[in-house]
Design a protein around this motif. Sequence first.
Motif, PDB file in Angstrom:
ATOM      1  N   GLY A 275      44.409  37.892  32.094  1.00  0.00           N
ATOM      2  CA  GLY A 275      43.731  38.002  30.812  1.00  0.00           C
ATOM      3  C   GLY A 275      42.699  39.097  30.860  1.00  0.00           C
ATOM      4  O   GLY A 275      42.468  39.726  31.903  1.00  0.00           O
ATOM      5  N   ALA A 276      42.083  39.346  29.715  1.00  0.00           N
ATOM      6  CA  ALA A 276      41.062  40.393  29.647  1.00  0.00           C
ATOM      7  C   ALA A 276      39.885  40.069  30.560  1.00  0.00           C
ATOM      8  O   ALA A 276      39.229  40.962  31.084  1.00  0.00           O
TER       9      ALA A 276
ATOM     10  N   PRO B 231      39.386  35.592  48.256  1.00  0.00           N
ATOM     11  CA  PRO B 231      39.053  36.646  47.285  1.00  0.00           C
ATOM     12  C   PRO B 231      40.184  37.674  47.183  1.00  0.00           C
ATOM     13  O   PRO B 231      40.762  38.059  48.197  1.00  0.00           O
ATOM     14  N   PRO B 232      40.506  38.124  45.982  1.00  0.00           N
ATOM     15  CA  PRO B 232      41.613  39.072  45.809  1.00  0.00           C
ATOM     16  C   PRO B 232      41.236  40.477  46.274  1.00  0.00           C
ATOM     17  O   PRO B 232      40.057  40.813  46.418  1.00  0.00           O
TER      18      PRO B 232
ATOM     19  N   PRO C 166      41.884  45.044  39.442  1.00  0.00           N
ATOM     20  CA  PRO C 166      41.903  45.552  38.062  1.00  0.00           C
ATOM     21  C   PRO C 166      43.087  46.459  37.762  1.00  0.00           C
ATOM     22  O   PRO C 166      43.618  46.445  36.637  1.00  0.00           O
ATOM     23  N   LEU C 167      43.521  47.263  38.732  1.00  0.00           N
ATOM     24  CA  LEU C 167      44.673  48.136  38.509  1.00  0.00           C
ATOM     25  C   LEU C 167      45.945  47.316  38.315  1.00  0.00           C
ATOM     26  O   LEU C 167      46.784  47.640  37.466  1.00  0.00           O
ATOM     27  N   HIS C 168      46.102  46.279  39.123  1.00  0.00           N
ATOM     28  CA  HIS C 168      47.276  45.414  38.980  1.00  0.00           C
ATOM     29  C   HIS C 168      47.287  44.772  37.592  1.00  0.00           C
ATOM     30  O   HIS C 168      48.312  44.791  36.896  1.00  0.00           O
TER      31      HIS C 168
ATOM     32  N   GLN D  85      38.584  52.939  35.851  1.00  0.00           N
ATOM     33  CA  GLN D  85      39.835  53.610  36.176  1.00  0.00           C
ATOM     34  C   GLN D  85      41.024  52.768  35.724  1.00  0.00           C
ATOM     35  O   GLN D  85      41.990  53.286  35.169  1.00  0.00           O
ATOM     36  N   ALA D  86      40.937  51.466  35.951  1.00  0.00           N
ATOM     37  CA  ALA D  86      42.008  50.578  35.507  1.00  0.00           C
ATOM     38  C   ALA D  86      42.154  50.609  33.991  1.00  0.00           C
ATOM     39  O   ALA D  86      43.271  50.600  33.460  1.00  0.00           O
ATOM     40  N   GLU D  87      41.041  50.672  33.287  1.00  0.00           N
ATOM     41  CA  GLU D  87      41.098  50.719  31.825  1.00  0.00           C
ATOM     42  C   GLU D  87      41.729  52.028  31.353  1.00  0.00           C
ATOM     43  O   GLU D  87      42.499  52.038  30.383  1.00  0.00           O
TER      44      GLU D  87
END
Length: 217
Positions: free
Chosen positions: A52-53, A62-63, A68-70, A133-135
Amino acid sequence: MVAAGRELAAAGLSPGASGNLSVRVGDRVFITPTGARLADLTPDRLAVLGLGADPVHVAGPPPSKEFPLHLAFYLRDPAAGAVAHLHSAHAAAYSCLPPWSERSAVPPLTPYFVMRVGQTPLIPYAAPGDAGQAERLRELDFPFRAALLQNHGPITAGPSLASAVDAVVELEEVSRLLLLLNGTAPRHLTHGEAAELARRYGSPWDVPGEAAGRASR
């Protein structure tokens, strides 16, 4: 994911604790944990995020900081079922060079690059894990299933983990060939040849006409 991680590490494409993988299952994303070596993954040590957003850490360690890129790939493309990000040497090196065109850092050198990867934009440099960067990746208004992160490395998405892994391996291979050809003027596939392969294999390639970028490095 465990088997894919071992395969990539054994091929020398994931040095040290670099690289991360994820798979989407419904509204959950299973992703490799931060600091994990792909060769040492285990099924009970995967991070789980809610998609989700505003992602929620649902379970596990922890991931990866690159989550965020994924998530950006999953949110921009409902067909994306898996994402692979590596620091493989040749693709990482190629990400440090000027892009071939606005929509693809990589030219159509081989048919398999067009078939398995497709146009691959260069995403401007940002520190690893940068949400901005992901955005930027998410908001690009043309189709793609792979990108080069500037001064960083390749990231690919696909409907399955196998397809995402195949794409990131092919991106590494075409980058290796391009670096071997550095300083020469190799023949690229024409726009028509690339477009026909993209149509036949359903890969994203809509670079208009002959690319405005340089013909070779």
